[in-house]
Design a protein around this motif. Structure first.
Motif, PDB file in Angstrom:
ATOM      1  N   TYR A 299       3.093  -0.020  -6.090  1.00 44.39           N
ATOM      2  CA  TYR A 299       2.157   0.433  -4.812  1.00 44.39           C
ATOM      3  C   TYR A 299       0.449   0.305  -5.450  1.00 44.39           C
ATOM      4  CZ  TYR A 299       6.378   2.091  -2.942  1.00 44.39           C
ATOM      5  OH  TYR A 299       7.690   1.999  -2.326  1.00 44.39           O
ATOM      6  N   VAL A 300      -0.190   0.130  -4.151  1.00 42.26           N
ATOM      7  CA  VAL A 300      -1.774   0.249  -4.487  1.00 42.26           C
ATOM      8  C   VAL A 300      -2.172   0.978  -3.384  1.00 42.26           C
ATOM      9  CG1 VAL A 300      -1.688  -2.073  -5.364  1.00 42.26           C
ATOM     10  CG2 VAL A 300      -1.885  -1.801  -2.905  1.00 42.26           C
ATOM     11  N   ASP A 301      -3.500   1.560  -3.658  1.00 46.19           N
ATOM     12  CA  ASP A 301      -4.022   2.478  -2.909  1.00 46.19           C
ATOM     13  C   ASP A 301      -5.787   2.079  -2.780  1.00 46.19           C
ATOM     14  OD1 ASP A 301      -5.378   4.739  -1.556  1.00 46.19           O
ATOM     15  OD2 ASP A 301      -4.639   6.250  -2.962  1.00 46.19           O
ATOM     16  N   ALA A 302      -6.142   1.740  -1.786  1.00 41.79           N
ATOM     17  CA  ALA A 302      -7.305   1.231  -1.442  1.00 41.79           C
ATOM     18  C   ALA A 302      -8.412   2.235  -1.668  1.00 41.79           C
ATOM     19  CB  ALA A 302      -7.901   0.591  -0.140  1.00 41.79           C
ATOM     20  N   HIS A 303      -7.942   3.397  -1.740  1.00 44.74           N
ATOM     21  CA  HIS A 303      -9.004   4.528  -1.893  1.00 44.74           C
ATOM     22  C   HIS A 303      -9.217   4.763  -3.332  1.00 44.74           C
ATOM     23  CE1 HIS A 303      -9.566   6.584   2.012  1.00 44.74           C
ATOM     24  NE2 HIS A 303      -8.197   6.016   2.180  1.00 44.74           N
ATOM     25  N   THR A 304      -8.562   4.184  -4.389  1.00 45.52           N
ATOM     26  CA  THR A 304      -8.939   3.859  -5.741  1.00 45.52           C
ATOM     27  C   THR A 304     -10.015   3.031  -5.911  1.00 45.52           C
ATOM     28  OG1 THR A 304      -7.086   2.397  -6.210  1.00 45.52           O
ATOM     29  CG2 THR A 304      -6.472   4.570  -6.500  1.00 45.52           C
ATOM     30  N   ASP A 305     -10.096   2.028  -5.134  1.00 46.02           N
ATOM     31  CA  ASP A 305     -10.983   0.888  -5.207  1.00 46.02           C
ATOM     32  C   ASP A 305     -12.441   1.513  -4.809  1.00 46.02           C
ATOM     33  OD1 ASP A 305      -9.426  -1.119  -6.037  1.00 46.02           O
ATOM     34  OD2 ASP A 305      -8.877  -1.544  -3.945  1.00 46.02           O
ATOM     35  N   LEU A 306     -12.427   2.499  -3.675  1.00 41.53           N
ATOM     36  CA  LEU A 306     -13.306   3.098  -3.094  1.00 41.53           C
ATOM     37  C   LEU A 306     -14.056   4.060  -4.392  1.00 41.53           C
ATOM     38  CD1 LEU A 306     -15.605   3.713  -0.870  1.00 41.53           C
ATOM     39  CD2 LEU A 306     -13.631   5.433   0.041  1.00 41.53           C
TER      40      LEU A 306
ATOM     41  N   GLY B 256      -1.957  -3.801   4.874  1.00 44.09           N
ATOM     42  CA  GLY B 256      -2.160  -2.772   5.722  1.00 44.09           C
ATOM     43  C   GLY B 256      -3.535  -2.096   5.893  1.00 44.09           C
ATOM     44  N   GLU B 257      -4.523  -2.731   5.271  1.00 39.67           N
ATOM     45  CA  GLU B 257      -5.744  -1.923   4.884  1.00 39.67           C
ATOM     46  C   GLU B 257      -6.716  -1.714   5.829  1.00 39.67           C
ATOM     47  OE1 GLU B 257      -6.369  -6.417   3.974  1.00 39.67           O
ATOM     48  OE2 GLU B 257      -4.886  -5.028   3.677  1.00 39.67           O
ATOM     49  N   ASP B 258      -7.492  -0.417   5.571  1.00 35.31           N
ATOM     50  CA  ASP B 258      -8.317  -0.224   6.511  1.00 35.31           C
ATOM     51  C   ASP B 258      -9.639  -1.406   6.449  1.00 35.31           C
ATOM     52  OD1 ASP B 258     -10.759   0.682   7.887  1.00 35.31           O
ATOM     53  OD2 ASP B 258     -10.626   2.842   7.000  1.00 35.31           O
ATOM     54  N   PRO B 259      -9.749  -2.080   7.308  1.00 35.61           N
ATOM     55  CA  PRO B 259     -10.789  -3.189   7.386  1.00 35.61           C
ATOM     56  C   PRO B 259     -12.235  -2.467   7.260  1.00 35.61           C
ATOM     57  CG  PRO B 259     -10.182  -3.051   9.835  1.00 35.61           C
ATOM     58  CD  PRO B 259      -9.229  -2.116   8.849  1.00 35.61           C
ATOM     59  N   SER B 260     -12.727  -1.462   7.528  1.00 36.36           N
ATOM     60  CA  SER B 260     -13.656  -0.768   7.225  1.00 36.36           C
ATOM     61  C   SER B 260     -14.043   0.109   6.258  1.00 36.36           C
ATOM     62  CB  SER B 260     -14.307  -0.108   8.574  1.00 36.36           C
ATOM     63  OG  SER B 260     -13.606   1.021   8.805  1.00 36.36           O
ATOM     64  N   LEU B 261     -12.914   0.428   5.119  1.00 34.37           N
ATOM     65  CA  LEU B 261     -12.954   1.343   4.081  1.00 34.37           C
ATOM     66  C   LEU B 261     -14.413   1.126   3.095  1.00 34.37           C
ATOM     67  CD1 LEU B 261     -11.513   3.896   2.872  1.00 34.37           C
ATOM     68  CD2 LEU B 261     -10.362   2.009   1.168  1.00 34.37           C
ATOM     69  N   LEU B 262     -14.727  -0.078   2.941  1.00 37.54           N
ATOM     70  CA  LEU B 262     -15.622  -0.458   2.002  1.00 37.54           C
ATOM     71  C   LEU B 262     -16.974  -0.594   2.674  1.00 37.54           C
ATOM     72  CD1 LEU B 262     -13.683  -2.381  -0.808  1.00 37.54           C
ATOM     73  CD2 LEU B 262     -14.016  -0.169  -0.557  1.00 37.54           C
ATOM     74  N   ALA B 263     -17.078  -0.204   4.010  1.00 39.11           N
ATOM     75  CA  ALA B 263     -18.261  -0.591   4.714  1.00 39.11           C
ATOM     76  C   ALA B 263     -19.661  -0.126   4.070  1.00 39.11           C
ATOM     77  CB  ALA B 263     -18.288  -0.257   6.229  1.00 39.11           C
ATOM     78  N   GLY B 264     -19.612   0.977   3.491  1.00 34.34           N
ATOM     79  CA  GLY B 264     -20.835   1.631   2.912  1.00 34.34           C
ATOM     80  C   GLY B 264     -20.931   1.345   1.634  1.00 34.34           C
ATOM     81  N   VAL B 265     -20.187   0.461   0.837  1.00 34.18           N
ATOM     82  CA  VAL B 265     -20.248   0.130  -0.444  1.00 34.18           C
ATOM     83  C   VAL B 265     -21.376  -0.949  -0.892  1.00 34.18           C
ATOM     84  CG1 VAL B 265     -18.975  -0.584  -2.471  1.00 34.18           C
ATOM     85  CG2 VAL B 265     -17.827   0.909  -1.002  1.00 34.18           C
TER      86      VAL B 265
ATOM     87  N   PRO C 282       0.981  -1.380   0.112  1.00 33.31           N
ATOM     88  CA  PRO C 282      -0.073   0.002  -0.052  1.00 33.31           C
ATOM     89  C   PRO C 282       0.871   1.180   0.111  1.00 33.31           C
ATOM     90  CG  PRO C 282       0.138  -0.951   2.197  1.00 33.31           C
ATOM     91  CD  PRO C 282       0.907  -1.991   1.205  1.00 33.31           C
ATOM     92  N   VAL C 283       0.389   2.549  -0.455  1.00 34.77           N
ATOM     93  CA  VAL C 283       1.074   3.612  -0.570  1.00 34.77           C
ATOM     94  C   VAL C 283       1.471   3.965   0.951  1.00 34.77           C
ATOM     95  CG1 VAL C 283      -0.012   4.433  -2.684  1.00 34.77           C
ATOM     96  CG2 VAL C 283      -0.873   4.926  -0.698  1.00 34.77           C
ATOM     97  N   GLU C 284       1.031   3.772   1.953  1.00 36.75           N
ATOM     98  CA  GLU C 284       1.279   4.166   3.262  1.00 36.75           C
ATOM     99  C   GLU C 284       2.535   3.455   3.738  1.00 36.75           C
ATOM    100  OE1 GLU C 284      -3.391   4.174   3.153  1.00 36.75           O
ATOM    101  OE2 GLU C 284      -1.714   2.986   2.273  1.00 36.75           O
ATOM    102  N   ALA C 285       2.927   2.250   2.997  1.00 34.27           N
ATOM    103  CA  ALA C 285       4.136   1.265   3.404  1.00 34.27           C
ATOM    104  C   ALA C 285       5.158   1.756   2.597  1.00 34.27           C
ATOM    105  CB  ALA C 285       3.599  -0.061   3.112  1.00 34.27           C
ATOM    106  N   ALA C 286       5.435   2.985   1.755  1.00 33.80           N
ATOM    107  CA  ALA C 286       6.542   3.138   1.127  1.00 33.80           C
ATOM    108  C   ALA C 286       7.771   2.962   1.610  1.00 33.80           C
ATOM    109  CB  ALA C 286       6.219   4.311   0.312  1.00 33.80           C
ATOM    110  N   PRO C 287       7.950   3.672   2.872  1.00 36.07           N
ATOM    111  CA  PRO C 287       9.206   3.780   3.690  1.00 36.07           C
ATOM    112  C   PRO C 287       9.812   2.246   3.757  1.00 36.07           C
ATOM    113  CG  PRO C 287       7.875   5.362   4.748  1.00 36.07           C
ATOM    114  CD  PRO C 287       6.939   4.468   3.817  1.00 36.07           C
ATOM    115  N   PHE C 288       8.752   1.360   4.372  1.00 39.95           N
ATOM    116  CA  PHE C 288       8.913  -0.047   4.530  1.00 39.95           C
ATOM    117  C   PHE C 288       9.499  -0.825   3.239  1.00 39.95           C
ATOM    118  CE2 PHE C 288       7.795  -4.527   5.303  1.00 39.95           C
ATOM    119  CZ  PHE C 288       8.567  -4.848   6.328  1.00 39.95           C
TER     120      PHE C 288
END
Length: 421
Positions: A66-73, A110-119, A40-46
């Motif tokens: 790199y992947v960004d879960a917000h692009t799925d949203l 490292g994804e947000d488990p609730s990001l797609l909760a409203g989809v 994920p983009v947040e993991a770039a340093p690692f």
């Protein structure tokens, strides 16, 4: 996010050891090897640390995507139904080419488990099925261990907030990192040595189970599970390290405390009750209760996310059957943290579990399928075939597990969630 957490010398040293562990033990990378790192983009340093560790090991190529879960949203919120179901052919072709070229794969979660909760769950189901179909060859290659691969995770603010909602964000991230370092043995003086010892223990456990030749397992627990899982003919127990077909030894999951094998697709009967929530397709499914009859899920309920569970099971014919049964002691390191991670990579290593969908051909004796991984010949032995493979946890501190032989005799494998063999 400029760094995974506020930097300290001790934290940076652990992070470097973690990166080195994924390269050296996770995919067994050596001089001349090639690896694809997905993060994920947040993991770039690692991810940069992992890439450096790969080049230090002698990699010819260490490619980071790199992947960004917000692009799925964004796709689910704004895209047409046609866009939701569309995947360009080159995406799968690129990965298939990398498998053919012997690339190892490191996946960082490292994804947000609730990001797609409203989809809308139907849109998520369509996208998930389209992706499973597009990447079916790659998934089968991974399941067959044609190349070495591993999956690990980093602490991200969104994930940390979800599992530690009562803590300030910085404290939640730090707590999650502590848990990750603990269960992956990074906080030991010699993580590689600690993993070698742990893997030897898992190998000894699988050797003992393979000597027994049980025909089924019987699970009975205090939450209501009373389940008989028939095992595939010629089933083969695995756990810990795996040798890929190119000869490289790696560890697919960090952490891992499971030993697992293939159920017989037509010989599962009884009731399975989930002991932990399942985070799948960006949704949280809780209170799962499934009754199986002749291998198939015939009654399916959940107190939350039932529609998501039903859509998952409706993916194809094999999605309503089991493709894996795994034993994990209740005292495993993930369980001892006391953390509910809302991430299957971690939570499945805190409890015994079963998986809906695809079984791995490597979980039957290779001599029985002629050295091939044909779904047809594998199915003859009871192996299940599906586009999905979704683990969910049924183990608990009160779970008892017996191995049952062909003559009906039984042997205790677990009592109150712990090994007794």
């Amino acid at each position: 996010m400029s760094s995974p957490t506020p930097a300290t010398p001790d934290f940076e040293a652990k992070l470097a050891r973690y990166a080195d562990l994924l390269v050296r033990v996770g995919v067994g990378l050596t001089a001349g090897g090639k690896v694809r790192i997905v993060a994920p983009v947040e993991a770039a340093p690692f991810a940069r640390l992992v890439q450096r560790a790969a080049f230090r090991a002698g990699a010819l190529d260490a490619r980071v995507n790199y992947v960004d879960a917000h692009t799925d949203l964004a796709l689910y919120d704004e895209g047409s139904d046609e866009a939701v179901a569309f995947l360009p052919a080159w995406q799968a072709q690129e990965r298939e080419a990398m498998v053919a070229d012997g690339y190892a794969f490191i996946g960082i979660l490292g994804e947000d488990p609730s990001l797609l909760a409203g989809v809308d769950g139907g849109r998520v189901a369509r996208r998930s099925k389209a992706m499973a179909q597009a990447f079916q060859k790659v998934s089968e290659a991974s399941g067959n261990f044609e190349v070495s691969w591993t999956v690990a995770a980093i602490a991200t603010p969104a994930w940390a907030r979800a599992i530690f909602p009562g803590l300030p964000e910085a404290d939640a991230v730090a707590r999650l990192w502590d848990d990750i370092f603990t269960v992956t043995r990074v906080d030991t003086p010699d993580p590689v040595g600690a993993w070698q010892a742990h893997l030897a223990g898992l190998q000894a456990r699988t050797d003992r189970l393979n000597q027994q030749r049980f025909t089924s397992l019987h699970f009975q627990g205090e939450l209501g599970t009373d389940l008989t899982v028939g095992l595939a003919d010629g089933h083969f127990w695995q756990g810990g390290a795996e040798r890929a077909k190119n000869g490289v030894v790696g560890v697919p999951n960090f952490p891992t405390d499971e030993v697992f094998t293939a159920p017989h697709r037509d010989r599962v009967d009884g009731v399975a009750v989930a002991s932990k929530p399942l985070s799948v397709r960006g949704q949280l499914v809780e209170g799962i209760r499934v009754r199986f009859e002749a291998g198939r899920a015939v009654e399916v309920t959940a107190t939350r996310g039932e529609d998501t569970l039903r859509q998952l099971i409706a993916t194809d014919e094999g999605a309503a059957r089991l493709g894996e049964v795994a034993l994990v002691p209740a005292s495993a390191p993930v369980s001892r943290t006391g953390t509910l991670f809302l991430n299957t990579l971690f939570d499945e290593n805190a409890a015994s579990h079963i998986a809906l969908g695809r079984a791995y051909p490597t979980t039957v004796r290779p001599d029985l399928i002629g050295g091939t991984e044909s779904p047809t010949s594998f199915a003859d032995l009871g192996g299940n075939h599906s586009l999905i493979h979704v683990d969910w946890m049924i183990g608990s501190p009160g779970m008892n597990v017996d191995g049952v032989r062909g003559d009906g005799s039984r042997e205790a494998l677990m009592r109150d969630g712990e090994w007794v063999i």
